[in-house]
Design a protein around this motif. Structure first.
Motif, mmCIF file in Angstrom:
data_model
loop_
_atom_site.group_PDB
_atom_site.id
_atom_site.type_symbol
_atom_site.label_atom_id
_atom_site.label_comp_id
_atom_site.label_asym_id
_atom_site.label_seq_id
_atom_site.Cartn_x
_atom_site.Cartn_y
_atom_site.Cartn_z
ATOM 1 N N ILE A 276 0.249 8.103 -11.998
ATOM 2 C CA ILE A 276 1.687 7.562 -11.589
ATOM 3 C C ILE A 276 2.432 7.571 -13.030
ATOM 4 O O ILE A 276 3.587 8.182 -13.156
ATOM 5 C CB ILE A 276 1.571 6.738 -10.827
ATOM 6 C CG1 ILE A 276 1.163 7.100 -9.291
ATOM 7 C CG2 ILE A 276 3.110 6.273 -10.534
ATOM 8 C CD1 ILE A 276 0.993 6.117 -8.211
ATOM 9 N N PHE B 17 -1.256 1.591 1.976
ATOM 10 C CA PHE B 17 -1.371 2.719 2.771
ATOM 11 C C PHE B 17 -2.866 2.638 3.760
ATOM 12 O O PHE B 17 -3.560 1.810 3.587
ATOM 13 C CB PHE B 17 -1.884 3.797 1.885
ATOM 14 C CG PHE B 17 -0.588 4.097 0.944
ATOM 15 C CD1 PHE B 17 0.291 4.995 1.455
ATOM 16 C CD2 PHE B 17 -0.341 3.688 -0.197
ATOM 17 C CE1 PHE B 17 1.310 5.283 0.686
ATOM 18 C CE2 PHE B 17 0.569 3.873 -0.810
ATOM 19 C CZ PHE B 17 1.534 4.852 -0.485
ATOM 20 N N GLN B 22 -3.586 9.384 2.286
ATOM 21 C CA GLN B 22 -2.132 8.958 2.175
ATOM 22 C C GLN B 22 -1.805 8.654 0.961
ATOM 23 O O GLN B 22 -0.799 8.876 0.303
ATOM 24 C CB GLN B 22 -2.100 7.775 3.135
ATOM 25 C CG GLN B 22 -1.881 8.087 4.560
ATOM 26 C CD GLN B 22 -1.250 7.270 5.549
ATOM 27 O OE1 GLN B 22 -0.909 6.007 5.114
ATOM 28 N NE2 GLN B 22 -1.309 7.569 6.691
ATOM 29 N N VAL B 23 -2.853 7.958 0.105
ATOM 30 C CA VAL B 23 -2.751 7.414 -1.521
ATOM 31 C C VAL B 23 -2.573 8.861 -2.068
ATOM 32 O O VAL B 23 -1.411 8.681 -3.099
ATOM 33 C CB VAL B 23 -3.665 6.582 -1.705
ATOM 34 C CG1 VAL B 23 -3.395 6.255 -3.320
ATOM 35 C CG2 VAL B 23 -4.173 5.389 -1.046
ATOM 36 N N TYR B 24 -3.374 9.626 -1.855
ATOM 37 C CA TYR B 24 -3.477 10.781 -2.759
ATOM 38 C C TYR B 24 -2.064 11.564 -2.784
ATOM 39 O O TYR B 24 -1.677 12.077 -3.569
ATOM 40 C CB TYR B 24 -4.586 11.780 -2.485
ATOM 41 C CG TYR B 24 -5.751 11.128 -2.652
ATOM 42 C CD1 TYR B 24 -6.257 10.287 -3.852
ATOM 43 C CD2 TYR B 24 -7.138 11.172 -1.919
ATOM 44 C CE1 TYR B 24 -7.663 9.434 -3.963
ATOM 45 C CE2 TYR B 24 -8.272 10.629 -1.811
ATOM 46 C CZ TYR B 24 -8.311 9.696 -3.107
ATOM 47 O OH TYR B 24 -9.541 9.203 -3.234
ATOM 48 N N ALA B 25 -1.900 11.748 -1.296
ATOM 49 C CA ALA B 25 -0.524 12.482 -0.984
ATOM 50 C C ALA B 25 0.696 11.727 -1.665
ATOM 51 O O ALA B 25 1.411 12.503 -2.354
ATOM 52 C CB ALA B 25 -0.208 12.475 0.606
ATOM 53 N N PHE B 26 0.490 10.359 -1.652
ATOM 54 C CA PHE B 26 1.577 9.683 -2.260
ATOM 55 C C PHE B 26 1.948 10.143 -3.893
ATOM 56 O O PHE B 26 2.866 10.232 -4.388
ATOM 57 C CB PHE B 26 1.494 8.147 -2.084
ATOM 58 C CG PHE B 26 2.208 7.292 -3.039
ATOM 59 C CD1 PHE B 26 3.864 7.188 -2.500
ATOM 60 C CD2 PHE B 26 1.873 6.640 -4.061
ATOM 61 C CE1 PHE B 26 4.585 6.408 -3.209
ATOM 62 C CE2 PHE B 26 2.789 5.925 -4.737
ATOM 63 C CZ PHE B 26 4.148 5.566 -4.381
ATOM 64 N N VAL B 27 0.534 9.870 -4.432
ATOM 65 C CA VAL B 27 0.686 10.347 -5.949
ATOM 66 C C VAL B 27 1.383 11.818 -6.144
ATOM 67 O O VAL B 27 1.968 12.134 -7.093
ATOM 68 C CB VAL B 27 -0.741 10.197 -6.372
ATOM 69 C CG1 VAL B 27 -0.768 10.560 -7.670
ATOM 70 C CG2 VAL B 27 -1.115 8.646 -6.472
ATOM 71 N N VAL B 29 3.161 13.771 -4.195
ATOM 72 C CA VAL B 29 4.401 13.884 -3.784
ATOM 73 C C VAL B 29 5.494 13.287 -4.935
ATOM 74 O O VAL B 29 6.325 13.719 -5.141
ATOM 75 C CB VAL B 29 4.739 13.405 -2.395
ATOM 76 C CG1 VAL B 29 6.322 13.153 -2.063
ATOM 77 C CG2 VAL B 29 3.815 14.093 -1.193
ATOM 78 N N LEU B 30 5.095 12.002 -5.373
ATOM 79 C CA LEU B 30 5.675 11.373 -6.202
ATOM 80 C C LEU B 30 5.842 12.165 -7.620
ATOM 81 O O LEU B 30 6.887 12.300 -8.118
ATOM 82 C CB LEU B 30 4.911 9.824 -6.482
ATOM 83 C CG LEU B 30 5.816 8.997 -7.629
ATOM 84 C CD1 LEU B 30 7.139 8.663 -7.026
ATOM 85 C CD2 LEU B 30 4.989 7.659 -7.982
#
Lengths: 574, 46
Positions: A276, B17, B22-27, B29-30
C-alpha cells in the motif's frame, strides 16, 4: 556544516545505534538472533521491508532522476502491490508451514540438499558483493560533498551497522529500521515543506507545479506500449511484478524481514503494508525532486552539481574556460527567468498559445545550457580522465547542503546515512543467517549447542561486514567493479528465481530435473555472457535475468517429461 | 539448535475485513485508484 548540524546528525545516528543495541541486549539464543523471537507486529515488519529496499541511493538518486527526467520512474513500482498480494497468498503460507529460517531451507524439503546449498551459495556470492556496493555508492557521494576522505564515510556507515547488527541480530535490524524509516520519512516531508517555503514571493504552489508540468516533469503515468521505453505503465506492471516477486520472495534479506513476524497474519499484513505505502512513498521522493527542479528555476543552479569535479579545474590552465562557461550559464539562466515569468502568467490566464511559445523558448535555452554543461564535463575529463561526470546523483544533496536551514542539513544527512545503514544491516544479517543455517549448521558443523551457533552467527556477521567494508574501500580502484557486480547479479539471479518458480508452480518436477536444469541453464548463461563479452552477440546483461529464469523452468520441465525423476513424496503439500 | 516452534497456521480473520480475499481486493483496488489519480495528475499538468 555547522556545529548544530553535526550535533543533529551525530545525535540521530548515535541514538539509533544505541537504541538498537540496548533494545536487543537480552538476545541470548540463536532463534532470537536469527528470527527476532518471531514477535514483530505487522507495522514493524512493513517498515522493515520498506527500509531494506530503500537504500541511500534511493534518496540521493531518485530526486535527481525526477529533476532530470520527471516522475515517470514511479511506474517502475507499479507491479509491487500485485507481487505483495501474490506472495501473501501463495508463498508466505509455505514458508510458515515449514518453519524455515531461510528461503533456501524450503528448497531442501521441496527438492534436496544440493539444490538448497547451490542456491544459497549463489545468493551469498551475489548479495555479498552487493552489500559492499550499498556502502560504497552513498559513501563516494557523501565524501565528495562533505570533502571527507572516502575511508571516513565508508567506516562511518560500515562500523555503525556492524556494531548493532552483530550485537542484536535480526531484532536489532528491525528495531533500528523502524527508527530509520521515521527519520527518513520525516526528513523528506520537512525537505518538501522547506522547498515550497523557499519559492519566490508571489509564486503560488499551483503556478509552480504548473510550470513543472509544462516542462514535462509530472509525467507519472504513460500508457503507451513501447519496448524501448524503460518506464511505462506496462513495463512496470509486467516486468515490475516479475522483478518484485523474485526480490521479495527469494532474496533472504527480504524473506528474513517478514519471517520474523508474530504470526502468519502479522507477516501478511506487513507485506501488504509495503504494497500500500511503497508507491506513494516513491511518489513523495520523486515529487521532492520536482520541487528541487522548481526551486532551481528561480535560483541559479551550479553549472555542474558535483562540486568536487569543479574543484579539480581550479588552479589549472582550464580555470578561465570554466569561468567563461559559468558566465554563459548565468546569462542563459537570467534570460530563462523572464520566459518562466511569462509562462506563469500564461498558465494563470490559461493562454495555450503563450504557454506553447514559452515552452519553445525554454527548450531552446535548455539546449544551449546543455551544451555548456557538456563543455564543462569535457573540461573535467581533460583535467582528470578518470572522473565520473554524471552529476544527477548530486542534485538533491547539493540543495540540502547549500539551501537548507541550520539543523536540517544535519537531519537530511542523517536520512542518507540511515538509509544506507538500514539496507546494509539487512544484507549482513541475511548473509550471516544463510551462511549459518544453509551451510555451516546443515553441512559443516552439525549438532552443536545453541550457544555455539549463536557465536557462529555473530562471527559470520562480522566476517560479512568486513568483506563489505573491504569491497567498499577498494571499489574505487576498479573502474568497472560496480558494473561487474551488476553483471554478476544478473548471471545468477535468473537461475535462483527459476529454481523457486519451479518449486512453487511446477509441483510435478523433482530434484534431479531442477538441479540439472539449473546447472545447464547457468552454463548457457555463462556461455552467452562470454559470447557477449567477445562481441560475438549483442545483448544487454539485464536480459540474462529473464533468460536464466526461463531456461531453468523450461529445461526442468523438459527433463521431467523425459522421465528424469519424480518429486519427493509430499512435496506438493509444501 | 532447535527448529523454531511449530507455527499456528489457523488462519485468523484479518482485522477490519471479513476475509483475506477482501483485504487483497482492498489493496489492489486502492492501487488502481492511486494509478488513476496519478494519471489524472499527469493529464492535469501536461
Amino acid at each position: 556544516m555547522t556545529t548544530i548540524d553535526w550535533i543533529v546528525m551525530g545525535g540521530t545516528l548515535s541514538f539509533i545505534v544505541a537504541f538498537g543495541v540496548w533494545k536487543t541486549r537480552n538476545v541470548d539464543n540463536v532463534r532470537s538472533y536469527l528470527m527476532g523471537d518471531k514477535d514483530l507486529p505487522w507495522w514493524t515488519i512493513g517498515l522493515s521491508i520498506m527500509a531494506t529496499q530503500a537504500s541511500a541511493i534511493t534518496f540521493l538518486s531518485t530526486p535527481g532522476q525526477a529533476y532530470q527526467d520527471g516522475m515517470r520512474f514511479a511506474q517502475f513500482y507499479f507491479g509491487l502491490p500485485v507481487a505483495m498480494v501474490i506472495l501473501a497468498v501463495f508463498v508466505l503460507p509455505i514458508y510458515y508451514k515449514l518453519n524455515v529460517y531461510t528461503a533456501y531451507e524450503y528448497l531442501e524439503s521441496r527438492f534436496d540438499l544440493r539444490t538448497r546449498t547451490f542456491t544459497a551459495i549463489l545468493f551469498l556470492i551475489q548479495r555479498g558483493l552487493a552489500a559492499g556496493l550499498t556502502i560504497y555508492a552513498p559513501a563516494i557521494i557523501l565524501s565528495s560533498i562533505l570533502e571527507w576522505p572516502l575511508t571516513y564515510t565508508v567506516f562511518l556507515i560500515g562500523l555503525l551497522v556492524i556494531i548493532y547488527t552483530v550485537a542484536g541480530g535480526t531484532k536489532a535490524v528491525s528495531v533500528t529500521q523502524k527508527q530509520q524509516m521515521i527519520v527518513i520519512l520525516s526528513g523528506m516531508f520537512i525537505a518538501a515543506i522547506i522547498l515550497v517555503n523557499q519559492f519566490p514571493e508571489g509564486l503560488r504552489f499551483s503556478d509552480a507545479v504548473g510550470v513543472a508540468g509544462k516542462m514535462g516533469k509530472l509525467n507519472v503515468v504513460d500508457f503507451t506500449f513501447d519496448l524501448d521505453n524503460r518506464y511505462t505503465f506496462w513495463s512496470g506492471m509486467l516486468g515490475g511484478t516479475f522483478l518484485f516477486l523474485s526480490y521479495f520472495g527469494t532474496d533472504q534479506s527480504q524473506v528474513q524481514r517478514y519471517l520474523s513476524g508474530k504470526s502468519l497474519t502479522e507477516s501478511r499484513l506487513g507485506l501488504l503494508f509495503n504494497g500500500i505505502f511503497k508507491v506513494p512513498m516513491q511518489f513523495l521522493v520523486l515529487f521532492v525532486g520536482v520541487l528541487v527542479f522548481i526551486f532551481f528555476q528561480f535560483q541559479r543552479p551550479p553549472v555542474h552539481f558535483n562540486s568536487a569535479n569543479l574543484q579539480k579545474i581550479e588552479g589549472t590552465a582550464y580555470e578561465d574556460d570554466l569561468v567563461q562557461l559559468e558566465q554563459q550559464h548565468t546569462a542563459i539562466f537570467d534570460e530563462r527567468q523572464g520566459v518562466i515569468q511569462d509562462m506563469v502568467g500564461a498558465i494563470r490566464q490559461d493562454d495555450e498559445a503563450a504557454i506553447s511559445a514559452a515552452q519553445t523558448q525554454i527548450a531552446e535555452l535548455d539546449a544551449q545550457d546543455d551544451a555548456i554543461r557538456s563543455e564543462v564535463k569535457d573540461l573535467i575529463l581533460t583535467v582528470d580522465p578518470a572522473s565520473k561526470t554524471e552529476d544527477t546523483d548530486y542534485v538533491f544533496i547539493t540543495f540540502v547542503i547549500n539551501y537548507l536551514p541550520v539543523g536540517l542539513v544535519g537531519l537530511l544527512l542523517a536520512v542518507i546515512f540511515s538509509a544506507a545503514m538500514s539496507s546494509t544491516s539487512s544484507e549482513l544479517n541475511a548473509l550471516a543467517t544463510t551462511t549459518v543455517i544453509d551451510l555451516y549448521r546443515r553441512s559443516l558443523s552439525k549438532d552443536k549447542s545453541d550457544g555455539h551457533y549463536l557465536r557462529a552467527s555473530r562471527w559470520f556477521t562480522i566476517m560479512w561486514g568486513v568483506v563489505a567494508l573491504i569491497f567498499a574501500l577498494t571499489a574505487n580502484l576498479f573502474e568497472n567493479l560496480i558494473q561487474a557486480v551488476n553483471i554478476i547479479g544478473s548471471l545468477f539471479y535468473g537461475a535462483i528465481l527459476g529454481i523457486f518458480l519451479v518449486a512453487f508452480f511446477l509441483k510435478q518436477v523433482g530434484s534431479r530435473a531442477v538441479f540439472l536444469a539449473a546447472l545447464i541453464g547457468e552454463s548457457i548463461i555463462l556461455i552467452i555472457f562470454y559470447l557477449t563479452s567477445q562481441g560475438i552477440i549483442e545483448l544487454a546483461y539485464l536480459w540474462l535475468n529473464l533468460i536464466g529464469c526461463a531456461l531453468v523452468m523450461v529445461l526442468a520441465y523438459i527433463l521431467y517429461l523425459l522421465g528424469m525423476d519424480k518429486p519427493k513424496p509430499g512435496a506438493s503439500e509444501a | 539448535m532447535n527448529k523454531p516452534e511449530s507455527q499456528d497456521l489457523d488462519d485468523e480473520r484479518p482485522p477490519i475485513f471479513k476475509s483475506w480475499n477482501q483485504v487483497y481486493a482492498f489493496v489492489l483496488v486502492l492501487h488502481a485508484i492511486i494509478i488513476t489519480l496519478f494519471y489524472l495528475f499527469t493529464q492535469a499538468y501536461s
